[in-house]
Design a protein around this motif. Structure first.
Motif, PDB file in Angstrom:
ATOM      1  N   THR A  23      -4.573   5.928  -1.661  1.00 50.30           N
ATOM      2  CA  THR A  23      -4.868   6.922  -0.625  1.00 50.30           C
ATOM      3  C   THR A  23      -4.332   8.292  -1.043  1.00 50.30           C
ATOM      4  O   THR A  23      -3.559   8.422  -1.999  1.00 50.30           O
ATOM      5  N   ARG A  24      -4.704   9.289  -0.265  1.00 47.13           N
ATOM      6  CA  ARG A  24      -4.234  10.650  -0.501  1.00 47.13           C
ATOM      7  C   ARG A  24      -2.709  10.730  -0.368  1.00 47.13           C
ATOM      8  O   ARG A  24      -2.060  11.569  -1.009  1.00 47.13           O
ATOM      9  N   ASP A  25      -2.119   9.849   0.443  1.00 44.43           N
ATOM     10  CA  ASP A  25      -0.677   9.862   0.653  1.00 44.43           C
ATOM     11  C   ASP A  25       0.090   9.186  -0.476  1.00 44.43           C
ATOM     12  O   ASP A  25       1.130   9.691  -0.915  1.00 44.43           O
TER      13      ASP A  25
ATOM     14  N   MET B 104      -8.528   8.465   2.683  1.00 42.21           N
ATOM     15  CA  MET B 104      -9.123   7.950   1.459  1.00 42.21           C
ATOM     16  C   MET B 104      -9.502   9.066   0.498  1.00 42.21           C
ATOM     17  O   MET B 104      -9.703  10.216   0.886  1.00 42.21           O
ATOM     18  N   LEU B 105      -9.601   8.689  -0.773  1.00 38.17           N
ATOM     19  CA  LEU B 105      -9.935   9.603  -1.853  1.00 38.17           C
ATOM     20  C   LEU B 105     -11.278   9.237  -2.458  1.00 38.17           C
ATOM     21  O   LEU B 105     -11.618   8.057  -2.573  1.00 38.17           O
ATOM     22  N   ALA B 106     -12.016  10.233  -2.900  1.00 37.73           N
ATOM     23  CA  ALA B 106     -13.192   9.978  -3.729  1.00 37.73           C
ATOM     24  C   ALA B 106     -12.709   9.561  -5.113  1.00 37.73           C
ATOM     25  O   ALA B 106     -11.630   9.962  -5.567  1.00 37.73           O
TER      26      ALA B 106
ATOM     27  N   ASP C  26       0.797  -1.222   0.000  1.00 38.60           N
ATOM     28  CA  ASP C  26       0.000   0.000   0.000  1.00 38.60           C
ATOM     29  C   ASP C  26       0.832   1.276   0.000  1.00 38.60           C
ATOM     30  O   ASP C  26       0.586   2.209   0.768  1.00 38.60           O
ATOM     31  N   GLY C  27       1.819   1.297  -0.894  1.00 40.62           N
ATOM     32  CA  GLY C  27       2.662   2.470  -1.026  1.00 40.62           C
ATOM     33  C   GLY C  27       4.114   2.148  -0.735  1.00 40.62           C
ATOM     34  O   GLY C  27       4.469   0.995  -0.451  1.00 40.62           O
ATOM     35  N   VAL C  28       4.966   3.171  -0.833  1.00 42.32           N
ATOM     36  CA  VAL C  28       6.368   2.987  -0.470  1.00 42.32           C
ATOM     37  C   VAL C  28       6.447   2.674   1.023  1.00 42.32           C
ATOM     38  O   VAL C  28       5.453   2.707   1.735  1.00 42.32           O
ATOM     39  N   GLU C  29       7.649   2.396   1.486  1.00 42.63           N
ATOM     40  CA  GLU C  29       7.809   1.752   2.800  1.00 42.63           C
ATOM     41  C   GLU C  29       7.072   2.453   3.935  1.00 42.63           C
ATOM     42  O   GLU C  29       6.321   1.827   4.688  1.00 42.63           O
TER      43      GLU C  29
END
Length: 297
Positions: free
Chosen positions: A165-167, A220-222, A125-128
């Motif tokens: 996600t937003r991140d 979370m994003l729409a 779910d993304g970088v580390e």
């Protein structure tokens, strides 16, 4: 973009197997009803394989099996043996056994027979720092080790499934480069929009596989916002996963037999006649369309 109307496709050639509720992680955005300890639910290998045999007796000539856990599938003590038994008994009738995993139990990979026929869906779910925020400190490194080992052992494919996600949406190129280093140049990357509490609250009382506790949905994003970012920053080189139709299939879980992985529509129990389960699956479209999560794919 998801639309309010979609075809509902009953897939007789897909069997979804979710034989355990336990998990070794506590993910912040996870919405499944993980049950650990003495109250965990686990389907014995004999029950699962009997179900598979009865399914195969009525299924199309070639099928796909999809293994998942309400938590983590590799926690089932007999999981590798069940995978092997399916190939031993049904051979080329099984085009693929896909395994959805969090990729933290590398030590069990060498127990899998016929790994060259296995397709892995692995959650990253993304970088580390982003992944570890969601799944726990050190889990990114563990999952990269899993990817490297699965590749070295010769698995057929690895696809990474990422909760968008937003991140993490702004660092997808960095993530993809890192994944290639560990899982190989052919690694797939699928983006998924997580469900939020507002939606989950509508179905929690109907599905025993969905947690009754709130999740951390603040990042979370729409969908419209996510699609705008993906177009502007990446020229749509990355896209949110979406199916052309809403797929229904026979799904064996520790809570009975359902019509999809979200477990909202029950159609029976593991011991029920397979003819009846197929008939109930075929008759389930109206219930699927009435579900508050429709169209969920």
């Amino acid at each position: 973009m998801q639309t309010a109307w979609k075809a509902v496709r009953r897939q007789a050639d897909l069997l979804y197997l979710e034989p355990i509720t336990a998990c070794n992680l506590r993910c912040r955005m996870c919405y499944t009803n993980v049950i650990n300890g003495p109250n965990r639910r686990l389907l014995d290998a004999g029950v699962v394989l009997d179900f598979v045999r009865r399914y195969m007796a009525l299924a199309p000539p070639v099928v796909e099996l999809y293994w998942c856990g309400t938590g983590e599938i590799f926690l089932h003590p007999d999981f590798p043996a069940m995978v092997g038994a399916v190939y031993d008994e049904f051979g080329e009738r099984v085009s693929s056994q896909t395994i959805q995993t969090n990729g933290t139990m590398t030590q069990r990979l060498r127990e899998l027979p016929s790994i060259d026929l296995i397709d892995f869906f692995i959650s990253v779910d993304g970088v580390e720092e982003q992944h570890d925020w969601h799944r726990g400190a050190g889990t990114f490194a563990q999952t990269m080790e899993f990817c490297r080992t699965a590749r070295e052992l010769g698995c057929r494919s690895i696809k990474i499934r990422t909760l968008l996600t937003r991140d993490n949406i702004g660092r997808l190129d960095e993530l993809h480069d890192e994944l290639r280093r560990h899982a190989g140049d052919g690694v797939g990357l699928g983006l998924i929009l997580p469900y939020n509490d507002a939606l989950l609250d509508k179905v929690r009382a109907k599905s025993p596989t969905i947690s009754q506790k709130p999740i951390d949905d603040g990042r979370m994003l729409a969908q419209a916002e996510a699609e705008e970012i993906l177009a502007a920053q990446y020229g749509n080189r990355y896209e949110i996963e979406e199916c052309e139709a809403v797929d229904n299939y026979i799904a064996l879980t520790p809570f009975g037999v359902r019509t999809c992985c979200n477990g909202i529509i029950p159609i029976g129990q593991a011991a029920d006649a397979m003819e009846e389960l197929f008939a109930r699956l075929e008759a389930s479209e109206s219930a699927c369309r009435a579900c508050e999560m429709f169209p969920c794919q």
